[in-house]
Write a protein that holds these residues in place. Structure first.
Motif, short mmCIF file in Angstrom:
data_model
loop_
_atom_site.label_atom_id
_atom_site.label_comp_id
_atom_site.label_asym_id
_atom_site.label_seq_id
_atom_site.Cartn_x
_atom_site.Cartn_y
_atom_site.Cartn_z
N ARG A 104 12.12 -7.12 -5.58
CA ARG A 104 13.18 -8.12 -5.66
C ARG A 104 12.63 -9.47 -5.21
O ARG A 104 11.42 -9.64 -5.00
N GLU A 105 13.49 -10.43 -5.04
CA GLU A 105 13.07 -11.75 -4.59
C GLU A 105 12.57 -11.67 -3.15
O GLU A 105 13.25 -11.11 -2.29
N ILE A 106 11.37 -12.18 -2.89
CA ILE A 106 10.81 -12.09 -1.54
C ILE A 106 10.85 -13.44 -0.85
O ILE A 106 11.00 -14.49 -1.49
N GLY A 107 10.73 -13.41 0.48
CA GLY A 107 10.90 -14.61 1.26
C GLY A 107 9.68 -15.01 2.06
O GLY A 107 8.57 -14.47 1.90
N ALA A 108 9.88 -15.94 2.98
CA ALA A 108 8.78 -16.50 3.77
C ALA A 108 8.11 -15.45 4.64
O ALA A 108 6.88 -15.50 4.84
N ASN A 109 8.88 -14.49 5.17
CA ASN A 109 8.27 -13.46 6.01
C ASN A 109 7.27 -12.63 5.23
O ASN A 109 6.19 -12.30 5.74
N ILE B 110 5.54 -13.54 2.55
CA ILE B 110 4.38 -14.37 2.23
C ILE B 110 3.52 -14.57 3.47
O ILE B 110 2.27 -14.50 3.41
N SER B 111 4.14 -14.80 4.62
CA SER B 111 3.39 -15.04 5.86
C SER B 111 2.56 -13.82 6.23
O SER B 111 1.40 -13.96 6.66
N ILE B 112 3.12 -12.64 6.06
CA ILE B 112 2.39 -11.42 6.38
C ILE B 112 1.23 -11.22 5.42
O ILE B 112 0.13 -10.80 5.82
N PHE B 113 1.43 -11.55 4.15
CA PHE B 113 0.33 -11.40 3.20
C PHE B 113 -0.80 -12.39 3.52
O PHE B 113 -1.98 -12.06 3.35
N MET B 114 -0.45 -13.58 3.99
CA MET B 114 -1.48 -14.53 4.38
C MET B 114 -2.26 -14.02 5.60
O MET B 114 -3.47 -14.24 5.71
N LYS B 115 -1.58 -13.34 6.52
CA LYS B 115 -2.30 -12.75 7.65
C LYS B 115 -3.27 -11.69 7.14
O LYS B 115 -4.42 -11.61 7.61
N SER C 216 12.52 -13.52 -14.45
CA SER C 216 12.08 -12.58 -13.42
C SER C 216 12.09 -13.27 -12.06
O SER C 216 12.14 -14.50 -11.97
N LEU C 217 12.05 -12.46 -11.00
CA LEU C 217 11.99 -12.98 -9.65
C LEU C 217 10.64 -12.68 -9.02
O LEU C 217 10.52 -12.52 -7.81
N ASP C 218 9.61 -12.62 -9.84
CA ASP C 218 8.28 -12.20 -9.39
C ASP C 218 7.42 -13.34 -8.86
O ASP C 218 6.24 -13.12 -8.55
N CYS C 219 7.96 -14.55 -8.76
CA CYS C 219 7.13 -15.70 -8.40
C CYS C 219 6.40 -15.51 -7.08
O CYS C 219 5.24 -15.93 -6.93
N GLY C 220 7.05 -14.90 -6.10
CA GLY C 220 6.41 -14.68 -4.81
C GLY C 220 5.20 -13.76 -4.92
O GLY C 220 4.17 -13.98 -4.27
N PHE C 221 5.32 -12.71 -5.74
CA PHE C 221 4.20 -11.79 -5.95
C PHE C 221 3.06 -12.49 -6.70
O PHE C 221 1.89 -12.23 -6.44
N TYR C 222 3.41 -13.39 -7.60
CA TYR C 222 2.40 -14.15 -8.33
C TYR C 222 1.62 -15.06 -7.38
O TYR C 222 0.39 -15.17 -7.48
N GLN D 258 1.97 -4.96 -14.71
CA GLN D 258 2.65 -4.37 -13.56
C GLN D 258 1.66 -3.78 -12.56
O GLN D 258 1.84 -3.87 -11.34
N GLN D 259 0.59 -3.20 -13.06
CA GLN D 259 -0.42 -2.62 -12.19
C GLN D 259 -1.04 -3.67 -11.26
O GLN D 259 -1.38 -3.36 -10.11
N MET D 260 -1.17 -4.90 -11.74
CA MET D 260 -1.76 -5.96 -10.93
C MET D 260 -0.78 -6.41 -9.84
O MET D 260 -1.21 -6.76 -8.73
N ILE D 261 0.50 -6.41 -10.16
CA ILE D 261 1.52 -6.71 -9.14
C ILE D 261 1.56 -5.57 -8.12
O ILE D 261 1.67 -5.79 -6.91
N ASP D 262 1.46 -4.34 -8.61
CA ASP D 262 1.50 -3.18 -7.71
C ASP D 262 0.32 -3.18 -6.74
O ASP D 262 0.44 -2.71 -5.60
N GLU D 263 -0.82 -3.69 -7.19
CA GLU D 263 -1.98 -3.77 -6.29
C GLU D 263 -1.66 -4.64 -5.09
O GLU D 263 -1.98 -4.29 -3.94
N VAL D 264 -1.01 -5.77 -5.32
CA VAL D 264 -0.59 -6.66 -4.24
C VAL D 264 0.44 -5.98 -3.36
O VAL D 264 0.37 -6.04 -2.12
N ARG D 265 1.40 -5.31 -3.98
CA ARG D 265 2.46 -4.66 -3.20
C ARG D 265 1.90 -3.55 -2.32
O ARG D 265 2.34 -3.37 -1.18
N ASP D 266 0.91 -2.82 -2.82
CA ASP D 266 0.31 -1.75 -2.02
C ASP D 266 -0.50 -2.31 -0.85
O ASP D 266 -0.52 -1.73 0.24
N MET D 267 -1.18 -3.43 -1.06
CA MET D 267 -1.94 -4.05 0.02
C MET D 267 -1.01 -4.44 1.17
O MET D 267 -1.28 -4.16 2.34
N TRP D 268 0.07 -5.11 0.83
CA TRP D 268 1.05 -5.54 1.84
C TRP D 268 1.66 -4.33 2.54
O TRP D 268 1.81 -4.32 3.77
#
Length: 420
Positions: free
Chosen positions: A208-213, A215-220, A354-360, A390-400
């Protein structure tokens, strides 16, 4: 019992309805937001209205048509009142707090109204509203969010890790638990604890739509990755909230922060590139900044043809200039007033609506680091599709997910320790 505003020529609130365009100045204005009922107008929220001179204004990738304004809801006076322009994500006032939404111009009124009795209309509303939509009010007397999981959500559980995250979120909801992820000074120049509740976890695993928290964790995560791979001097990160238009910060504070971040390590990390995620109109974008060379690459998941945010451009430019002034004695190449170039590479583009901008944005940062690039090519990186699979988005989601669950394990272990 509150005031109900009737349609009559003696009501100052109604008179201002016809002339509110001339009352508001260009830029941000405090306002109260109303809806139309059977008996007239009712104030349902306090917020900020943005009067913009740009010909094309958007709210989360959708153009703003004539007769509407972009607003940010700050306070819900009637939390369960329906939004006049509902979206797939938001249908009632309480759901849209601290988000940008579209609002009819004739239902936006200044906060400093002359008529005292009219101004009191936003204190105790007469009517209550109920709704049965996702994250909406569960009853007439309660407006706490209710997270409804749909078949569309379940279809987004595309990996084993995401299914584990969903189950963990269910446990957190049941036990009223939260996860604390500390962000150290080494990431964004100052330390902060990011708090995740079960809704944050659901938003991530259901894409779904993601927020600052998030993104901040992914930057860490990326910061630690850079450190392990011995490239931490090549890349830096800017805190999301210092660039957010919704943050209650003075312009000078934002500029000072960027100048300090750019001069990290006493200005010894020459040619370091910085990632600055930017959130406006419920849409994530990314500024990749090279303050040493006076270049900013603006990556917009909705398309490079879209205009660069004037707010972000002004703050980042002045941050680079202040950084240059402070370090010009040490670095001969920097000028007192450097020419700052902004470029818009043809980066991968999110699907329409789509609401995927944060994942992008997360993927953009990951790819720049993985390619060891401090310059974003005009045609973006080789062999990257125009739209992420979708697999490329899932790679990011699994990392987080892996990163967050490790923090949860540490918290559980600490909770189980006996202190003598």
């Amino acid at each position: 019992m509150g005031h109900e505003l009737q349609h009559n020529p003696h009501n100052n609130f109604q008179l201002q309805s016809s002339r509110n365009r001339s009352i508001f100045l260009e830029g941000e204005n405090d306002c109260c937001l109303a809806i139309e009922g059977d008996q007239g107008h009712q104030i349902v929220a306090n917020g900020t209205v943005f009067i913009e001179s740009a010909e094309k204004v958007t709210v989360h990738c959708h153009s703003l048509s004539a007769g509407f304004r972009r607003v940010s809801i700050i306070e819900a006076i009637m939390p369960c009142a329906p939004l006049p322009c509902p979206t797939e994500e938001f249908t009632v006032v309480v759901q849209a707090i601290h988000s940008f939404v579209k609002w009819p111009s004739h239902l936006i009124f200044p906060r400093n109204m002359d008529d005292d009795e009219t101004a009191k209309a936003d204190l105790q509303p007469k009517n209550q509203f109920t709704t049965t939509s996702p994250r909406s009010c569960s009853s007439q007397g309660s407006c706490s969010r209710k997270y409804i999981i749909t078949d569309k959500d379940r279809a987004k559980l595309t990996t084993d890790l995401l299914r584990v995250l969903k189950n963990e979120a269910m446990v957190m909801k049941k036990n009223d638990e939260k996860i604390i992820v500390p962000i150290p000074t080494s990431v964004c120049y100052f330390s902060i604890d990011v708090e995740l509740n079960y809704e944050d976890m659901f938003d991530w695993c259901f894409q779904r739509e993601i927020g600052a928290n998030h993104i901040s964790i992914f930057m860490k995560y990326l910061s630690e990755k850079c450190h392990k791979e011995s490239v931490s001097g090549m890349y830096g990160f800017c805190d999301v909230n210092y660039l957010s238009p919704l943050s209650l910060l003075e312009k000078g504070e934002r500029i000072d922060y960027l100048a300090r971040v750019f001069g990290w390590n006493e200005g010894l990390n020459i040619n370091q590139t910085f990632f600055a995620p930017f959130h406006e109109n419920r849409h994530w974008m990314l500024a990749v900044i090279s303050p040493w060379n006076g270049i900013v690459w603006w990556l917009n998941p909705s398309g490079s043809e879209n205009e660069i945010s004037q707010f972000a451009e002004e703050i980042i430019n002045e941050g680079i200039i202040k950084f240059s002034l402070e370090h010009r004695k040490d670095i001969k190449k920097l000028k007192r007033k450097p020419l700052i170039k902004w470029r818009k590479p043809l980066c991968p583009r999110q699907p329409v609506d789509s609401l995927d901008c944060g994942f992008y944005v997360c993927r953009y940062m990951l790819e720049a680091i993985a390619n060891r690039h401090q310059v974003i090519p005009d045609q973006y990186f080789k062999d990257v599709p125009k739209t992420y699979e979708q697999q490329m988005i899932d790679e990011v989601r699994d990392m987080w997910t892996t990163f967050v669950l490790k923090h949860k394990e540490v918290e559980d272990e600490e909770d189980g320790l006996e202190v003598s």
